[in-house]
Design a protein around this motif. Structure first.
Motif, short mmCIF file in Angstrom:
data_model
loop_
_atom_site.label_atom_id
_atom_site.label_comp_id
_atom_site.label_asym_id
_atom_site.label_seq_id
_atom_site.Cartn_x
_atom_site.Cartn_y
_atom_site.Cartn_z
N GLU A 56 0.84 -1.20 0.00
CA GLU A 56 0.00 0.00 0.00
C GLU A 56 0.87 1.25 0.00
O GLU A 56 2.04 1.20 0.37
CB GLU A 56 -0.86 0.03 1.27
N ASP A 57 0.28 2.36 -0.36
CA ASP A 57 1.02 3.61 -0.22
C ASP A 57 0.46 4.42 0.94
O ASP A 57 0.71 5.61 1.06
CB ASP A 57 0.91 4.44 -1.50
N GLU A 58 -0.30 3.74 1.81
CA GLU A 58 -1.02 4.45 2.87
C GLU A 58 -0.08 5.24 3.78
O GLU A 58 -0.43 6.28 4.32
CB GLU A 58 -1.83 3.46 3.72
N SER A 70 -12.16 13.15 -17.70
CA SER A 70 -11.68 12.51 -16.48
C SER A 70 -10.97 11.20 -16.79
O SER A 70 -11.19 10.58 -17.83
CB SER A 70 -12.83 12.29 -15.52
N LEU A 71 -10.12 10.79 -15.87
CA LEU A 71 -9.36 9.54 -16.03
C LEU A 71 -9.67 8.61 -14.87
O LEU A 71 -9.84 9.04 -13.74
CB LEU A 71 -7.86 9.85 -16.03
N ASP A 72 -9.73 7.34 -15.17
CA ASP A 72 -9.90 6.34 -14.13
C ASP A 72 -8.57 5.67 -13.85
O ASP A 72 -7.82 5.38 -14.79
CB ASP A 72 -10.88 5.25 -14.58
N VAL A 73 -8.29 5.41 -12.60
CA VAL A 73 -7.08 4.66 -12.27
C VAL A 73 -7.35 3.19 -12.57
O VAL A 73 -8.32 2.61 -12.10
CB VAL A 73 -6.74 4.83 -10.77
N GLN A 114 -2.34 0.56 -9.77
CA GLN A 114 -1.31 1.29 -9.04
C GLN A 114 -0.34 0.28 -8.45
O GLN A 114 -0.77 -0.79 -7.99
CB GLN A 114 -1.93 2.12 -7.90
N TYR A 139 3.58 0.08 -6.13
CA TYR A 139 4.58 0.85 -5.39
C TYR A 139 5.79 -0.02 -5.14
O TYR A 139 5.67 -1.22 -4.86
CB TYR A 139 3.99 1.35 -4.05
#
Lengths: 157, 677
Positions: free
Chosen positions: B149-151, B200-203, B206, B208
């Protein structure tokens, strides 16, 4: 889980949820009916085995969301008439305003807001249903909520 | 607010009558088998005994079918990627096996059209060779284990911006890798939202990682230090957008795509030699269509925002190697163009041409996913038209086509078109910067060069609902392929652009018994006289074939010719002179006059040329115009033709403009003979 000969039971159990999601996504009753029907037909003919009822409900919503997505994509090329969606419901002006504002949001925010606030799904469950990461769900919730508030206050209050 | 949404939403219930309708339809569907089920294992199962349930909106079925197959295709693609990634783990076991290619967690950089940005002021403008080295390094680099995660990442940690960023575009996907100053790597893949809010763009994904930044940075700097990109005498072609016109094709260059990179390298690295200042001869026309190669650009201007009253730059290359470089200050009507700088170079033309052809021949074929998307649905039929044939007809028509007496030939041709043809299609270098072809409305102006196609192939596929017919038309113009896709009797679905190797394609057609040596007509052009004008000949011929084919449907076609002046007013002539004009226009003007001039090239991108004379040719049947051909001729010899077909309902279909270059003095002399000047 519901299976074999279960169309009536399935529609009774999940009909309202699906119709709500599809109507808010598509903003057109005929299209919403088509999407709901397609979803249930897929359910009765080729749904997988479900671990539990929540799994089943999530699967159905996911299929419906995909149908809505496809139909919205089609609509980008084809004009669809808008209509007064909430005619026939005993909706207060305030409730109608918030739904109207919700329906004007971009699709990606609309879906997560409906699932989170109306269907009361958790972030990780929405992540599963929509097929995006939890951080993306949180981002959409946060931005969507902000957009909704702005729109509602500006146009419907 | 939260409660308000919940309360309002809960009010919506499905109407009882709707419920009953849906239940009835579901029960009906339950009792029947389906033709197509996309089962969990990714295979399509086929069964019979279909009894479809009607929906209110039948097009939805098609979209669903496309979506279902897209899921299937995506599934296959994903499996491929997984297999590929598995292979990377086996690298040590057999490093020589090409199947086990080194690949990064983001894909194989050697095939990705990526750009690397760092704070060196070069804005990612490195040579193709440097990018090859970077790709090998990025593929082999140890990116470590993917972080969950990038949390835990804070705003402050990312606030300084990335040390390096790597971007690329694939299809409609945008990919970014950001490498922060502490070695934290964020990878994000976006796709445009498929909704009415197009911006708009959707992810999509992702990832890391945490890398050893010292090791990464040292290697990158070493590679970049070796970057020895040469700059042409005209400037660095990576720094601006330019139009490259060659072989009757037009490329608008932007900073993406491997073919673009190679063309930039060619223009930057080519040995142009020393330029000599030379004044421009009076009345010189540097029209790009008159040269073998031409490059045009405006500095600090995007091609899409080119202005008419601007300084623009051009390189014009003749087959003799004589190359003119000119900077021109132009104005709206090109009447007061001012040459600011003009140099003439003498280059090795063959070297330039060979290098260009080497680049183009490296075009990449479309992948299986795209082929699957093109051939979606149940094949119904295909039609094939060869515009080189004087008998305009469908080769696959068993009653009237050129192969009507040979079923074996028809079968083989159909098999070729259904299968191998799609595997000959190559990725097209976009004409427009963000040419997402499947979203563009069909636009006949975007047809390539000159005139009608050499070949046309029309496919029909039946969709899952067993009713909807999807049609697809491929028009092939000297290697450029334009695809238009639509639903029968309905709107278009989209367009596509491809290229193909004409020689390879024509060889296959020849093997299948199609005689490509057939010429349009026996009587219109003496071939020996015009051998050096093949390209022009082909253009005129295909326009002529279309005209004849069109007029075949009418009986008693009468021709009316109108001559117009610069103001577009009709010039009235005596009956005798009008007959002379008609004869001239129908014969010499349309073919011989232009062919006897300097070589003509067609160009589809219309540029305004003030009219000196206009010639309208109207083909009448039953008192109505069925086909109009409108020529606009300017004083510099550029002739601009637009065709218009009129149907019985008052509708009209325009094609063109087709642009030619004719000997204006000879044209004027002919007009004088007709008493029109």
């Amino acid at each position: 889980m519901l299976k074999d000969g279960c169309a009536r039971e399935a529609v009774e159990r999940y009909g309202d949820v699906l119709y709500r999601v599809c109507l808010l996504m598509l903003r057109n009753t005929a299209d919403a009916e088509d999407a709901v029907q397609e979803t249930f037909i897929k359910y009765v003919t080729k749904s997988p085995d479900f671990a539990d009822r929540e799994h089943e409900k999530a699967w159905i919503i996911k299929v419906a969301a995909n149908k809505c997505h496809d139909m919205l994509r089609y609509r980008t090329r084809h004009f669809t008439e808008s209509e007064e969606l909430l005619d026939g419901y005993a909706v207060s002006k305030e409730d109608s305003g918030i739904l109207d504002a919700l329906m004007e949001l971009p699709e990606k925010y609309r879906l997560v807001l409906v699932l989170f606030y109306i269907e009361e799904y958790k972030v990780n469950e929405i992540s599963e249903i929509v097929g995006i990461g939890t951080s993306a769900v949180k981002m959409r919730l946060s931005r969507g909520r902000k957009l909704l508030e702005d729109k509602y206050r500006k146009e419907y209050m | 607010m939260d409660k308000k949404i919940k309360n309002a939403g809960d009010i919506i219930k499905m109407p009882e009558d709707m419920k009953e309708r849906i239940i009835k339809n579901c029960e009906s569907a339950e009792k029947t088998k389906f033709t197509c089920t996309d089962s969990d294992d990714g295979y399509i199962e086929l069964a019979s005994g279909t009894d479809r349930v009607d929906t209110q909106n039948r097009i939805v079925r098609l979209i669903c079918a496309i979506a279902a197959c897209a899921v299937l295709v995506a599934g296959i693609g994903t499996t491929g990627v997984l297999i590929h990634r598995q292979n990377t783990k086996l690298l040590g076991s057999d490093a020589n096996d090409e199947a086990y290619r080194i690949m990064s967690p983001f894909g194989d950089f050697s095939t990705l059209p990526f750009r690397l940005f760092t704070d060196d002021g070069k804005n990612g403008n490195y040579s193709a060779e440097t990018y090859e080295k970077l790709a090998a390094f990025l593929n082999g680099f140890d990116w470590g284990e993917e972080l969950e995660e990038d949390e835990t990442r804070t705003y402050e940690q990312d606030a300084k911006g990335p040390i390096y960023s790597i971007n690329w575009f694939e299809g409609n996907r945008t990919n970014h890798i950001y490498i922060a100053n502490d070695g934290f790597v964020s990878y994000i893949e976006y796709q445009p939202s498929d909704n009415i809010y197009k911006d708009s763009l959707d992810v999509v994904e992702q990832k890391y990682f945490k890398i050893d930044l010292d090791s990464f940075g040292t290697s990158i700097e070493e590679i970049l230090a070796q970057d020895t990109e040469k700059i042409s005498p005209f400037g660095d072609f990576r720094e601006f957008e330019f139009i490259f016109k060659a072989d009757m094709r037009t490329y608008r260059m932007h900073s993406k795509g491997t073919i673009n990179d190679r063309l930039c390298d060619l223009l930057n690295n080519f040995d142009w030699g020393e330029g000599v200042d030379e004044p421009a001869p009076e009345n010189e026309v540097l029209h790009y269509s008159l040269f073998d190669y031409a490059v045009q650009w405006q500095k600090d201007q995007s091609i899409s925002t080119w202005k008419d009253d601007f300084i623009y730059y051009g390189i014009y290359i003749e087959s003799s190697g004589r190359t003119i470089y000119e900077i021109i200050k132009d104005d709206y009507d090109h009447m007061d163009s001012e040459v600011i700088e003009r140099k003439v170079y003498q280059i090795d033309f063959n070297d330039f041409a060979n290098k260009y052809h080497e680049i183009i021949s490296n075009g990449e074929y479309i992948n299986e996913n795209e082929i699957n998307a093109l051939t979606i649905g149940e094949f119904q039929k295909v039609a094939f038209y060869n515009y080189m044939d004087k008998e305009y007809g469908n080769y696959l028509d068993k009653d009237h086509g050129p192969f009507s007496n040979d079923e074996d030939k028809r079968t083989k041709l159909e098999e070729f078109l259904k299968n191998d043809f799609f595997r000959m299609l190559k990725i097209y270098v976009p004409i427009e910067p963000d040419d997402s072809v499947d979203e563009l409305e069909y636009d006949s102006d975007s047809e390539p060069v000159g005139s009608g196609p050499d070949f046309e192939i029309e496919f029909e596929y039946k969709m899952e609902d067993e009713k909807t017919i999807r049609k697809m038309d491929f028009s092939i113009y000297d290697g450029d392929v334009k695809m238009h896709e639509w639903i029968e009797d309905e709107d278009g679905l989209g367009n596509g652009s491809y290229t193909l190797d004409v020689k390879e394609f024509e060889n296959r057609l020849a093997e299948l018994g199609i005689d490509l040596s057939i010429r349009t007509t026996e009587d219109d052009i003496e071939e020996s006289e015009h051998l050096s004008y093949d390209s022009v000949y082909d253009i005129l011929k295909s326009v002529e074939v279309k005209r004849r084919a069109y007029l075949k449907g009418y009986s008693d076609v009468e021709i009316v010719v109108e001559l117009r002046d610069a103001e577009d007013n009709e010039i009235m002539l005596s009956d005798e002179n009008m007959e002379k004009l008609k004869t001239f226009v129908e014969n010499e003007f349309q073919f011989d006059l232009m062919l006897k001039s300097d070589p003509i090239n067609g160009e589809y991108s219309y540029e305004y040329q003030p009219q000196t004379y206009g010639i309208d040719i109207k083909y009448m049947s039953g008192g109505k115009v069925v086909l109009g051909r409108y020529y606009n001729i300017s004083g510099n010899g550029i002739a601009n033709l637009s065709d218009c077909e009129y149907d019985s309902n008052g509708g009209s279909t325009w094609s063109g403009p087709f642009i030619y270059y004719l000997d204006i003095n000879e044209f004027y002399a002919k007009l004088e003979e007709c008493g029109a000047r």
